[in-house]
Design a protein around this motif. Structure first.
Motif, PDB file in Angstrom:
ATOM      1  N   GLY A 129      -8.235   2.362 -21.714  1.00 48.84           N
ATOM      2  CA  GLY A 129      -9.386   2.751 -20.896  1.00 48.84           C
ATOM      3  C   GLY A 129      -9.985   4.064 -21.347  1.00 48.84           C
ATOM      4  O   GLY A 129     -11.211   4.194 -21.468  1.00 48.84           O
ATOM      5  N   TRP A 130      -9.135   5.047 -21.621  1.00 49.84           N
ATOM      6  CA  TRP A 130      -9.620   6.364 -22.026  1.00 49.84           C
ATOM      7  C   TRP A 130     -10.327   6.293 -23.367  1.00 49.84           C
ATOM      8  O   TRP A 130     -11.418   6.846 -23.538  1.00 49.84           O
ATOM      9  CB  TRP A 130      -8.464   7.345 -22.075  1.00 49.84           C
ATOM     10  CG  TRP A 130      -8.829   8.793 -22.166  1.00 49.84           C
ATOM     11  CD1 TRP A 130     -10.080   9.337 -22.341  1.00 49.84           C
ATOM     12  CD2 TRP A 130      -7.936   9.892 -22.080  1.00 49.84           C
ATOM     13  NE1 TRP A 130      -9.998  10.710 -22.365  1.00 49.84           N
ATOM     14  CE2 TRP A 130      -8.692  11.072 -22.203  1.00 49.84           C
ATOM     15  CE3 TRP A 130      -6.555   9.989 -21.905  1.00 49.84           C
ATOM     16  CZ2 TRP A 130      -8.102  12.335 -22.171  1.00 49.84           C
ATOM     17  CZ3 TRP A 130      -5.990  11.243 -21.864  1.00 49.84           C
ATOM     18  CH2 TRP A 130      -6.760  12.403 -22.000  1.00 49.84           C
ATOM     19  N   SER A 131      -9.740   5.582 -24.335  1.00 48.19           N
ATOM     20  CA  SER A 131     -10.372   5.522 -25.662  1.00 48.19           C
ATOM     21  C   SER A 131     -11.722   4.809 -25.598  1.00 48.19           C
ATOM     22  O   SER A 131     -12.686   5.231 -26.250  1.00 48.19           O
ATOM     23  CB  SER A 131      -9.444   4.873 -26.683  1.00 48.19           C
ATOM     24  OG  SER A 131      -9.040   3.586 -26.283  1.00 48.19           O
ATOM     25  N   ALA A 132     -11.831   3.746 -24.809  1.00 48.81           N
ATOM     26  CA  ALA A 132     -13.112   3.047 -24.672  1.00 48.81           C
ATOM     27  C   ALA A 132     -14.148   3.947 -24.008  1.00 48.81           C
ATOM     28  O   ALA A 132     -15.302   4.016 -24.448  1.00 48.81           O
ATOM     29  CB  ALA A 132     -12.926   1.768 -23.859  1.00 48.81           C
ATOM     30  N   CYS A 133     -13.753   4.643 -22.952  1.00 48.18           N
ATOM     31  CA  CYS A 133     -14.658   5.556 -22.255  1.00 48.18           C
ATOM     32  C   CYS A 133     -15.086   6.696 -23.186  1.00 48.18           C
ATOM     33  O   CYS A 133     -16.248   7.101 -23.194  1.00 48.18           O
ATOM     34  CB  CYS A 133     -13.964   6.094 -21.012  1.00 48.18           C
ATOM     35  SG  CYS A 133     -15.024   7.121 -19.986  1.00 48.18           S
ATOM     36  N   PHE A 134     -14.141   7.208 -23.975  1.00 48.33           N
ATOM     37  CA  PHE A 134     -14.425   8.317 -24.883  1.00 48.33           C
ATOM     38  C   PHE A 134     -15.459   7.911 -25.929  1.00 48.33           C
ATOM     39  O   PHE A 134     -16.355   8.685 -26.262  1.00 48.33           O
ATOM     40  CB  PHE A 134     -13.132   8.797 -25.552  1.00 48.33           C
ATOM     41  CG  PHE A 134     -13.225  10.174 -26.125  1.00 48.33           C
ATOM     42  CD1 PHE A 134     -13.016  11.286 -25.331  1.00 48.33           C
ATOM     43  CD2 PHE A 134     -13.524  10.364 -27.462  1.00 48.33           C
ATOM     44  CE1 PHE A 134     -13.106  12.567 -25.852  1.00 48.33           C
ATOM     45  CE2 PHE A 134     -13.610  11.634 -28.001  1.00 48.33           C
ATOM     46  CZ  PHE A 134     -13.409  12.748 -27.197  1.00 48.33           C
ATOM     47  N   ILE A 135     -15.363   6.682 -26.426  1.00 46.63           N
ATOM     48  CA  ILE A 135     -16.361   6.183 -27.388  1.00 46.63           C
ATOM     49  C   ILE A 135     -17.731   6.132 -26.723  1.00 46.63           C
ATOM     50  O   ILE A 135     -18.742   6.503 -27.324  1.00 46.63           O
ATOM     51  CB  ILE A 135     -15.942   4.814 -27.965  1.00 46.63           C
ATOM     52  CG1 ILE A 135     -14.754   5.005 -28.919  1.00 46.63           C
ATOM     53  CG2 ILE A 135     -17.118   4.143 -28.683  1.00 46.63           C
ATOM     54  CD1 ILE A 135     -14.123   3.712 -29.404  1.00 46.63           C
ATOM     55  N   GLY A 136     -17.788   5.699 -25.479  1.00 48.60           N
ATOM     56  CA  GLY A 136     -19.059   5.704 -24.746  1.00 48.60           C
ATOM     57  C   GLY A 136     -19.619   7.109 -24.597  1.00 48.60           C
ATOM     58  O   GLY A 136     -20.828   7.331 -24.757  1.00 48.60           O
ATOM     59  N   ALA A 160     -23.337  11.586 -26.398  1.00 48.74           N
ATOM     60  CA  ALA A 160     -23.499  12.860 -27.111  1.00 48.74           C
ATOM     61  C   ALA A 160     -24.304  12.671 -28.386  1.00 48.74           C
ATOM     62  O   ALA A 160     -25.157  13.505 -28.727  1.00 48.74           O
ATOM     63  CB  ALA A 160     -22.126  13.460 -27.429  1.00 48.74           C
ATOM     64  N   ALA A 161     -24.067  11.584 -29.088  1.00 45.61           N
ATOM     65  CA  ALA A 161     -24.782  11.327 -30.346  1.00 45.61           C
ATOM     66  C   ALA A 161     -26.279  11.164 -30.091  1.00 45.61           C
ATOM     67  O   ALA A 161     -27.099  11.667 -30.871  1.00 45.61           O
ATOM     68  CB  ALA A 161     -24.215  10.078 -31.030  1.00 45.61           C
ATOM     69  N   ARG A 162     -26.643  10.478 -29.019  1.00 38.45           N
ATOM     70  CA  ARG A 162     -28.063  10.322 -28.701  1.00 38.45           C
ATOM     71  C   ARG A 162     -28.709  11.679 -28.413  1.00 38.45           C
ATOM     72  O   ARG A 162     -29.809  11.958 -28.874  1.00 38.45           O
ATOM     73  CB  ARG A 162     -28.246   9.372 -27.518  1.00 38.45           C
ATOM     74  CG  ARG A 162     -28.032   7.912 -27.886  1.00 38.45           C
ATOM     75  CD  ARG A 162     -28.368   6.954 -26.759  1.00 38.45           C
ATOM     76  NE  ARG A 162     -27.491   7.069 -25.605  1.00 38.45           N
ATOM     77  CZ  ARG A 162     -26.275   6.536 -25.513  1.00 38.45           C
ATOM     78  NH1 ARG A 162     -25.790   5.834 -26.520  1.00 38.45           N
ATOM     79  NH2 ARG A 162     -25.554   6.687 -24.413  1.00 38.45           N
ATOM     80  N   LEU A 221     -24.045   7.169 -34.868  1.00 39.73           N
ATOM     81  CA  LEU A 221     -22.604   6.969 -34.980  1.00 39.73           C
ATOM     82  C   LEU A 221     -22.297   5.885 -36.007  1.00 39.73           C
ATOM     83  O   LEU A 221     -23.022   4.888 -36.090  1.00 39.73           O
ATOM     84  CB  LEU A 221     -22.012   6.556 -33.627  1.00 39.73           C
ATOM     85  CG  LEU A 221     -21.961   7.615 -32.548  1.00 39.73           C
ATOM     86  CD1 LEU A 221     -21.443   7.015 -31.238  1.00 39.73           C
ATOM     87  CD2 LEU A 221     -21.086   8.788 -32.975  1.00 39.73           C
ATOM     88  N   PRO A 222     -21.220   6.047 -36.772  1.00 46.54           N
ATOM     89  CA  PRO A 222     -20.847   4.990 -37.721  1.00 46.54           C
ATOM     90  C   PRO A 222     -20.383   3.740 -36.981  1.00 46.54           C
ATOM     91  O   PRO A 222     -19.769   3.837 -35.900  1.00 46.54           O
ATOM     92  CB  PRO A 222     -19.700   5.625 -38.510  1.00 46.54           C
ATOM     93  CG  PRO A 222     -19.194   6.745 -37.680  1.00 46.54           C
ATOM     94  CD  PRO A 222     -20.329   7.201 -36.820  1.00 46.54           C
ATOM     95  N   GLN A 239     -16.108  16.799 -22.858  1.00 43.14           N
ATOM     96  CA  GLN A 239     -16.664  17.476 -21.682  1.00 43.14           C
ATOM     97  C   GLN A 239     -17.289  16.497 -20.700  1.00 43.14           C
ATOM     98  O   GLN A 239     -17.376  16.785 -19.510  1.00 43.14           O
ATOM     99  CB  GLN A 239     -17.708  18.529 -22.110  1.00 43.14           C
ATOM    100  CG  GLN A 239     -17.126  19.694 -22.880  1.00 43.14           C
ATOM    101  CD  GLN A 239     -15.996  20.372 -22.130  1.00 43.14           C
ATOM    102  OE1 GLN A 239     -16.134  20.740 -20.962  1.00 43.14           O
ATOM    103  NE2 GLN A 239     -14.856  20.523 -22.778  1.00 43.14           N
ATOM    104  N   THR A 240     -17.740  15.326 -21.186  1.00 43.23           N
ATOM    105  CA  THR A 240     -18.458  14.393 -20.311  1.00 43.23           C
ATOM    106  C   THR A 240     -17.680  13.139 -19.935  1.00 43.23           C
ATOM    107  O   THR A 240     -17.992  12.511 -18.923  1.00 43.23           O
ATOM    108  CB  THR A 240     -19.803  13.968 -20.942  1.00 43.23           C
ATOM    109  OG1 THR A 240     -19.544  13.322 -22.193  1.00 43.23           O
ATOM    110  CG2 THR A 240     -20.708  15.174 -21.157  1.00 43.23           C
ATOM    111  N   CYS A 241     -16.687  12.753 -20.721  1.00 43.30           N
ATOM    112  CA  CYS A 241     -15.922  11.534 -20.450  1.00 43.30           C
ATOM    113  C   CYS A 241     -15.183  11.674 -19.117  1.00 43.30           C
ATOM    114  O   CYS A 241     -14.435  12.631 -18.906  1.00 43.30           O
ATOM    115  CB  CYS A 241     -14.922  11.298 -21.587  1.00 43.30           C
ATOM    116  SG  CYS A 241     -13.765   9.943 -21.269  1.00 43.30           S
TER     117      CYS A 241
END
Length: 138
Positions: free
Chosen positions: A53-60, A65-67, A73-74, A119-121
């Motif tokens: 759950g954390w890794s999926a949320c972190f990617i989101g 952040a990338a936007r 993002l690659p 900071q946002t996840c």
């Protein structure tokens, strides 16, 4: 403590049997057997579920952040999350490492993205100050 102003989603599960039981979501999309870490069995455990759950949320959160940073993002980005269950004194505790792979981005940009995501996840916010967390750009 921050109070939620608008609930976007509520995940609901029913779990029986604890670490050696079963958990099922209210919509039936999650239906899993649970097995304690290190025991024989075909189920997963809460630490694996938390890591997923954390890794999926972190990617989101990295996408958000990338936007904002105008970074693409690659396609093959990945987060390998490691959640440790351990003891200290007579209590049980968690600690975690997020190993973030952002191929093709400079280390500086990758670091900036992971710092912003942390900071946002919502998972990062929930653990901040509560457990030891290390974010690694790999």
């Amino acid at each position: 403590m921050t109070r939620i102003e608008k609930v976007l989603y509520t995940g609901k599960t029913h779990t029986s049997g604890g670490r050696d039981g079963q958990s099922r979501s209210s919509d039936g999309r999650l239906d899993i057997k649970l097995t304690s870490p290190g025991k024989a069995g075909d189920g997963t455990n809460p630490e694996q579920l938390f890591a997923a759950g954390w890794s999926a949320c972190f990617i989101g959160a990295m996408g958000h952040a990338a936007r904002r940073m105008n970074v693409t993002l690659p396609a093959d980005l990945a987060v390998d999350a490691e959640v440790d269950l351990g003891t200290a004194g007579d209590g049980y505790f968690l600690q975690a490492r997020l190993n973030v792979s952002l191929p093709g981005l400079t280390r500086e940009v990758a670091q900036a993205l992971t710092q912003a995501a942390h900071q946002t996840c919502p998972y990062s916010k929930a653990t901040r100050g509560n457990i030891d967390v290390v974010i690694n750009v790999v």
